[in-house]
Design a protein around this motif. Structure first.
Motif, PDB file in Angstrom:
ATOM      1  N   ASP A 138       1.027  -1.231  -0.309  1.00  0.00           N
ATOM      2  CA  ASP A 138       0.554  -0.058   0.103  1.00  0.00           C
ATOM      3  C   ASP A 138       0.909   0.827  -0.465  1.00  0.00           C
ATOM      4  N   ALA A 139       0.967   2.346  -0.509  1.00  0.00           N
ATOM      5  CA  ALA A 139       2.476   3.065  -1.255  1.00  0.00           C
ATOM      6  C   ALA A 139       1.628   4.296  -1.285  1.00  0.00           C
ATOM      7  N   SER A 140      -0.158   4.305  -1.019  1.00  0.00           N
ATOM      8  CA  SER A 140      -0.498   5.326   0.327  1.00  0.00           C
ATOM      9  C   SER A 140       0.116   6.037   1.418  1.00  0.00           C
ATOM     10  N   LEU A 141       0.258   4.816   2.184  1.00  0.00           N
ATOM     11  CA  LEU A 141       0.873   4.950   2.840  1.00  0.00           C
ATOM     12  C   LEU A 141       2.706   4.985   3.962  1.00  0.00           C
ATOM     13  N   VAL A 142       3.007   4.584   2.476  1.00  0.00           N
ATOM     14  CA  VAL A 142       4.321   4.608   2.882  1.00  0.00           C
ATOM     15  C   VAL A 142       5.292   5.638   2.303  1.00  0.00           C
ATOM     16  N   ASN A 143       6.532   6.136   3.031  1.00  0.00           N
ATOM     17  CA  ASN A 143       7.246   7.400   3.083  1.00  0.00           C
ATOM     18  C   ASN A 143       7.810   7.178   1.980  1.00  0.00           C
ATOM     19  N   LEU A 144       8.025   7.516   0.881  1.00  0.00           N
ATOM     20  CA  LEU A 144       7.955   7.673  -0.646  1.00  0.00           C
ATOM     21  C   LEU A 144       9.775   7.747  -0.636  1.00  0.00           C
ATOM     22  N   TRP A 145      10.761   7.740   0.073  1.00  0.00           N
ATOM     23  CA  TRP A 145      11.451   8.981  -0.185  1.00  0.00           C
ATOM     24  C   TRP A 145      12.106   8.935  -1.258  1.00  0.00           C
ATOM     25  N   ALA A 146      12.615   9.952  -1.590  1.00  0.00           N
ATOM     26  CA  ALA A 146      13.099  10.406  -2.975  1.00  0.00           C
ATOM     27  C   ALA A 146      13.412  11.474  -3.382  1.00  0.00           C
ATOM     28  N   GLY A 147      14.403  11.882  -4.309  1.00  0.00           N
ATOM     29  CA  GLY A 147      14.578  13.135  -4.475  1.00  0.00           C
ATOM     30  C   GLY A 147      14.446  13.881  -5.842  1.00  0.00           C
ATOM     31  N   GLN A 148      14.316  15.274  -6.635  1.00  0.00           N
ATOM     32  CA  GLN A 148      13.811  15.908  -7.743  1.00  0.00           C
ATOM     33  C   GLN A 148      14.276  15.082  -8.376  1.00  0.00           C
ATOM     34  N   ALA A 149      15.600  13.882  -8.810  1.00  0.00           N
ATOM     35  CA  ALA A 149      15.235  13.968  -9.998  1.00  0.00           C
ATOM     36  C   ALA A 149      15.394  12.152  -9.871  1.00  0.00           C
ATOM     37  N   ALA A 150      14.115  11.759  -9.217  1.00  0.00           N
ATOM     38  CA  ALA A 150      13.921  10.313  -8.584  1.00  0.00           C
ATOM     39  C   ALA A 150      13.627   9.742 -10.534  1.00  0.00           C
ATOM     40  N   ALA A 151      12.271  10.624 -10.974  1.00  0.00           N
ATOM     41  CA  ALA A 151      12.461   9.465 -12.693  1.00  0.00           C
ATOM     42  C   ALA A 151      13.442   9.438 -13.441  1.00  0.00           C
ATOM     43  N   LEU A 152      14.477   9.835 -13.280  1.00  0.00           N
ATOM     44  CA  LEU A 152      15.902   8.959 -13.483  1.00  0.00           C
ATOM     45  C   LEU A 152      16.389   7.891 -13.822  1.00  0.00           C
ATOM     46  N   SER A 153      15.606   7.637 -12.543  1.00  0.00           N
ATOM     47  CA  SER A 153      16.701   6.404 -11.542  1.00  0.00           C
ATOM     48  C   SER A 153      15.793   5.360 -12.713  1.00  0.00           C
ATOM     49  N   ARG A 154      16.923   3.754 -12.387  1.00  0.00           N
ATOM     50  CA  ARG A 154      16.402   2.583 -13.203  1.00  0.00           C
ATOM     51  C   ARG A 154      16.967   1.125 -12.384  1.00  0.00           C
ATOM     52  N   PRO A 155      16.254   0.548 -12.060  1.00  0.00           N
ATOM     53  CA  PRO A 155      15.850  -0.875 -11.510  1.00  0.00           C
ATOM     54  C   PRO A 155      16.492  -1.656 -12.155  1.00  0.00           C
ATOM     55  N   VAL A 156      17.921  -1.533 -11.724  1.00  0.00           N
ATOM     56  CA  VAL A 156      18.774  -2.252 -12.317  1.00  0.00           C
ATOM     57  C   VAL A 156      19.976  -2.551 -10.918  1.00  0.00           C
ATOM     58  N   PRO A 157      20.823  -3.474 -11.454  1.00  0.00           N
ATOM     59  CA  PRO A 157      21.832  -4.487 -10.327  1.00  0.00           C
ATOM     60  C   PRO A 157      23.271  -3.049  -9.585  1.00  0.00           C
ATOM     61  N   ALA A 158      22.811  -2.866  -8.643  1.00  0.00           N
ATOM     62  CA  ALA A 158      23.362  -1.426  -8.144  1.00  0.00           C
ATOM     63  C   ALA A 158      25.549  -1.144  -8.887  1.00  0.00           C
ATOM     64  N   ALA A 159      26.343  -2.425  -9.446  1.00  0.00           N
ATOM     65  CA  ALA A 159      27.272  -1.943 -10.077  1.00  0.00           C
ATOM     66  C   ALA A 159      27.247  -1.477 -11.226  1.00  0.00           C
ATOM     67  N   GLU A 160      26.053  -2.116 -11.839  1.00  0.00           N
ATOM     68  CA  GLU A 160      25.396  -1.476 -13.463  1.00  0.00           C
ATOM     69  C   GLU A 160      25.507  -0.251 -13.707  1.00  0.00           C
ATOM     70  N   TYR A 161      24.074   0.313 -12.616  1.00  0.00           N
ATOM     71  CA  TYR A 161      23.787   1.422 -11.758  1.00  0.00           C
ATOM     72  C   TYR A 161      25.696   2.458 -11.953  1.00  0.00           C
ATOM     73  N   LEU A 162      25.886   1.991 -11.118  1.00  0.00           N
ATOM     74  CA  LEU A 162      26.905   2.585 -10.381  1.00  0.00           C
ATOM     75  C   LEU A 162      28.105   2.886 -11.762  1.00  0.00           C
ATOM     76  N   THR A 163      28.408   1.599 -13.078  1.00  0.00           N
ATOM     77  CA  THR A 163      29.401   2.124 -13.750  1.00  0.00           C
ATOM     78  C   THR A 163      28.514   2.798 -14.784  1.00  0.00           C
ATOM     79  N   SER A 164      27.238   2.894 -15.116  1.00  0.00           N
ATOM     80  CA  SER A 164      26.533   3.890 -16.202  1.00  0.00           C
ATOM     81  C   SER A 164      26.514   5.699 -15.197  1.00  0.00           C
ATOM     82  N   LEU A 165      27.690   5.607 -14.017  1.00  0.00           N
ATOM     83  CA  LEU A 165      27.328   6.848 -13.902  1.00  0.00           C
ATOM     84  C   LEU A 165      28.623   7.909 -14.430  1.00  0.00           C
ATOM     85  N   LEU A 166      29.615   6.178 -14.501  1.00  0.00           N
ATOM     86  CA  LEU A 166      30.497   6.643 -14.642  1.00  0.00           C
ATOM     87  C   LEU A 166      31.242   7.174 -16.018  1.00  0.00           C
ATOM     88  N   SER A 167      30.155   6.410 -17.183  1.00  0.00           N
ATOM     89  CA  SER A 167      30.600   6.312 -18.313  1.00  0.00           C
ATOM     90  C   SER A 167      29.757   7.854 -19.257  1.00  0.00           C
TER      91      SER A 167
END
Length: 344
Positions: free
Chosen positions: A315-344
């Motif tokens: 029930d997302a209506s009662l959950v604290n959905l912490w997120a920054g203002q660029a949240a829509a740019l995030s991707r549901p990928v493994p952490a190592a893959e995401y870290l690599t994408s920040l560098l390339s």
């Protein structure tokens, strides 16, 4: 970015994972550290024994020689003396009833900071970070004696200067774009809302220690912008919160992946402290109560069982959905893959 940060922290890449107080994961911290960044774990809700066990877990999970970071909240004056009133409980009773739960009948405040930090110093992780204030001088001195690198979080230039003056090794310049709790400690949060790319160059000019840029940095373009403004590295929160290994609930991750992630706001409703979250049902329903809910840690303790139950039920209506203002740019990928994408 500057080698002085990577050399100081013992990391390959100038990327620090946000610690997520309340939403951390050993698996995520280990994955980030293994990939050459600095994995972090928010321990502000753990008991001293829990902190000791956590450091042991991370030492086992993180590849030998790779550093990791444990984060604690510095308490604000008078916080420990706060207690809930009957009105505080009655305010949230309808929310509990909605989930067929009973509101808390007792109040157990969080573990004392002094006990937490003593346990953490004894466990001696490679890095300790702080938010909400400057740790006592004896903590900074003991960390240095034990070879522990210290990071402090600033939301304004004055806070960054105070962190350097206290002897911490690195300052995290956390702009108002950032998700989760605001760490303002010298002035009220409402007077400390400086955007990341306004804050970072001012902090770089004001201090001599390495600066991490944080807030609204979710892809390589944000990393490049931080670098152009003089930052030695970046701390990324929301982007790592969306990864496979993070401790965020399924409901939270689904919200990060949806169009609702484009709209975030500061709220006190979930914890009693201002924090940035994706706007959801509770934030709309209780908007009129923003200034009347009790301060942290009271509101946090009262809401915590409700948040966890709602997350377990999806029930997302009662959950604290912490997120920054660029949240829509995030991707549901493994952490190592995401870290690599920040560098390339």
């Amino acid at each position: 970015m500057s080698d002085r940060l990577t050399g100081l922290l013992g990391i390959e890449h100038p990327i620090v994972q946000g610690p997520f107080g309340g939403l951390p994961s050993v698996a995520l911290a280990a994955a980030v550290s293994a990939a050459g960044g600095l994995g972090s774990f928010g321990a502000n809700q753990l008991s001293p024994d829990g902190i000791t066990d956590l450091v042991g877990e991370l030492r086992s999970a993180v590849p030998r020689g790779r550093p990791f970071n444990i984060n604690l909240w510095v308490p604000l004056p008078g916080e420990a003396q706060l207690r809930p009133s009957a009105a505080d409980v009655d305010r949230i009773r309808p929310l509990y009833e909605r989930l067929d739960l009973q509101p808390p009948t007792g109040y157990a405040p969080p573990p004392p900071f002094d006990d937490q930090i003593d346990a953490l110093l004894a466990a001696a992780p490679p890095v300790i970070s702080f938010v909400m204030g400057v740790p006592p001088a004896r903590v900074v001195a003991e960390a240095r004696r034990r070879g522990i690198v210290t990071l402090g979080t600033a939301t304004t230039v004055d806070e960054a200067v105070a962190i350097e003056a206290a002897g911490l090794d690195v300052v995290i310049a956390s702009g108002s774009d950032a998700g989760g709790h605001r760490g303002a400690f010298l002035r009220p949060v409402t007077e400390s809302l400086v955007g990341t790319f306004s804050l970072v160059p001012q902090v770089v000019d004001a201090v001599g220690i390495p600066v991490l840029a944080a807030g609204g940095i979710t892809d390589r373009r944000g990393v490049a912008a931080a670098r152009a403004l003089g930052a030695d590295g970046v701390q990324v929160g929301t982007g790592f919160l969306a990864t496979v290994e993070s401790g965020a609930s399924a409901a939270h991750k689904a919200a990060l992946a949806g169009s609702d992630a484009r709209v975030t706001a500061l709220t006190r409703l979930f914890s009693g402290r201002h924090a940035r979250a994706i706007v959801n049902g509770l934030m709309r329903e209780m908007a009129a109560e923003e200034e009347t809910v009790p301060a942290y840690p009271v509101q946090n303790v009262l809401m915590q069982p409700l948040r966890r139950a709602a997350a377990a039920r999806g029930d997302a209506s009662l959950v604290n959905l912490w997120a920054g203002q660029a949240a829509a740019l995030s991707r549901p990928v493994p952490a190592a893959e995401y870290l690599t994408s920040l560098l390339s």
